[in-house]
Enzyme design. Sequence first.
Site, PDB file in Angstrom:
ATOM      1  N   ASP A   1      50.567  36.601  39.718  1.00  0.00           N
ATOM      2  CA  ASP A   1      50.684  37.940  38.864  1.00  0.00           C
ATOM      3  C   ASP A   1      51.656  38.733  39.744  1.00  0.00           C
ATOM      4  O   ASP A   1      51.661  39.043  40.806  1.00  0.00           O
ATOM      5  CB  ASP A   1      49.357  38.429  38.755  1.00  0.00           C
TER       6      ASP A   1
ATOM      7  N   GLU B   1      55.290  35.854  37.872  1.00  0.00           N
ATOM      8  CA  GLU B   1      56.115  36.891  37.058  1.00  0.00           C
ATOM      9  C   GLU B   1      57.268  37.568  38.187  1.00  0.00           C
ATOM     10  O   GLU B   1      56.764  38.202  38.963  1.00  0.00           O
ATOM     11  CB  GLU B   1      55.175  37.981  36.666  1.00  0.00           C
TER      12      GLU B   1
END
Length: 626
Positions: free
Chosen positions: A316, A345
């Site tokens: 994340d 990400e």
Amino acid sequence: MMLTVALTACMAKQPSLENECLYSPSQTRFSFWSNCAEQMEVRIYQEEDSYFTVPLMKGKNDFWTGSVKGDQAGKFYTVRSFQNGEWAPESPGIFAKAVSVNGQRAAILDLKTTDPEGWDTDVRPAMPDPTDIVVYETHLRDFTMSPNAQIKKKGKFLALTEKPAISYLQQLGITHLQILPFFDYGSIDETTLAKGRYNWGYDPVNYNTPEGGYSSDPYDPSVRIREAKEMIHALHKAGIRVVMDVVYNHTYDARGCALGRVVPNYFYRLNPDGTFANGSGCGNETASDHEMMRRFMVESVAYWAREYHIDGFRFDLMGIHDQETMRHIRAALDKIDPTILTYGEGWAAMSPAYPYEKLAMKQFTHLMPRVGAFSDDIRNALIGSPFDTERGFASGNSANRNAVCFGLVGGINYQNNRFGEGWSGEPMQHVSYITCHDNYCLRDRIEVSASSESESTHLRMNKLAQTAVLVSQGMTFIYGGEELFRTKKGIDNSYQSPDSINIIPWENQQLYKDLHDYYVQMIAIRRAHKGFRLGSAEAVNSHVEFLSTADEGLIVYRIKDLEGTDSARSLVVVLNGTANALQTQVPEAQYTVLAHDGEANVAGLGVLQTNKVTVEPYSATILAEM
Ligand code: CA
């Protein structure tokens, strides 16, 4: 190889963070790191309020150690440190492997006793090439809470051991199941689970133990561990690998959580005025560039890979971490099994307090071999950016054509940057996707951006967009439920929305059977044809070409010279992102038609000897030259 060796040597200098509590039947040993404590002690709880204290002694490298004789299994413990003239509040330590309800205290147990039956023979399903992968992202509740799902342990780890859940994934043909956070997180009170509250779980409390809310008994520390392993074992037996969503970029609370209590501030980046930097947008950001935070991340990931047999990690807000840390993580996982996936990400929510050029941002992906990044390029090109409501190529915006092509080649430097500067070094580093848990789901996105069109047109756009993902050279990723035309009723951030918004509508297997079957066939087509998964930038540059066409709304993507690589000699994909049927030239040959006008079949829809093809509105035609 040189890089790997150098990294590993540098990480081996100090004792491990992960051995905070080492159990044996004759004694339990403790070891905690703190560079600022003046005293440290462990409290061992025999009952709720009854404890005895084990003082810790400072040893080498700021590790504080102590031990207690006898069999301590079944007891709980906390650690606290004396610093700046006072005792900090108790915490379970930063590497608790088993915890009490809501993770307030750590538990002493023999991890061996948490292994489910057959765990010693658990093996990762075969996975020869990263671009063979089709990831399916879901949340434990989304996937299993529907009243129409024939699942008994709804919303729990054990739901994913039940046949209806497993069979569904097998029939879909995906290779990896990515599950939203299932480490211990903070936003669901584990003592009031009956109220059925929902949260995605991006608020870490204890990084190294499963979330109690998914266990059938959050009060028994061993149950969540055993049940998480049972889930993984069941998926492995079904040939499906498991990707864990990890959130090292911030914690639920920077002062009150274990990282903040044991060593205040150290694990976080601070602003010049001493406040917490906030690249996560959640109130703080961790400091992977600090030696012990980096070590923590490396050891934590390796622990899940070893103890739980996790097959991949989705990071994340990876852009908050530094590139060096991601390379260390890759090196540590390579020692366990090089087929374990790493991607994330490649961005942050706000600007991290660290030099941009050293961060694991998408544009630097090529500097982190075999670490992938989500491609917002192909996402935005196909369906439009989440920051506006414009259409994408698949919903009628031909201006995005080149950006779709950039995604189809996997974000590499393709033929002198014909479609823009590549950021991936190899196509597997480009995670091709259009939707995930964030932002609108596909149906809602298309409805918002193409509201004047009919549902049947929306279904065509849905298929077209996902087709582009599934024929791209990157690693492919599907948000669970898109194949069932899920809607979140226009909610683009459903992190705490009720089940009624988030559940996957299983009944749509009948209602939207045509869409579901199309996904099944497209996944099968991808997996049957190596041409869509050439695997290296070099191969993509030599085998992929884009044929010229007069229409801006058409992409003619051809993968050629596949003799010896694929059962087809060449593959031709024509994507029509317009409301009109369009005709285009293709090389004269005999073709098997794999997809046409919203239908797909891996065995072929028919045979065609031709040099031109007509592609229906908002649809893809896929031809395999035999
Ligand atoms: Ca929890």
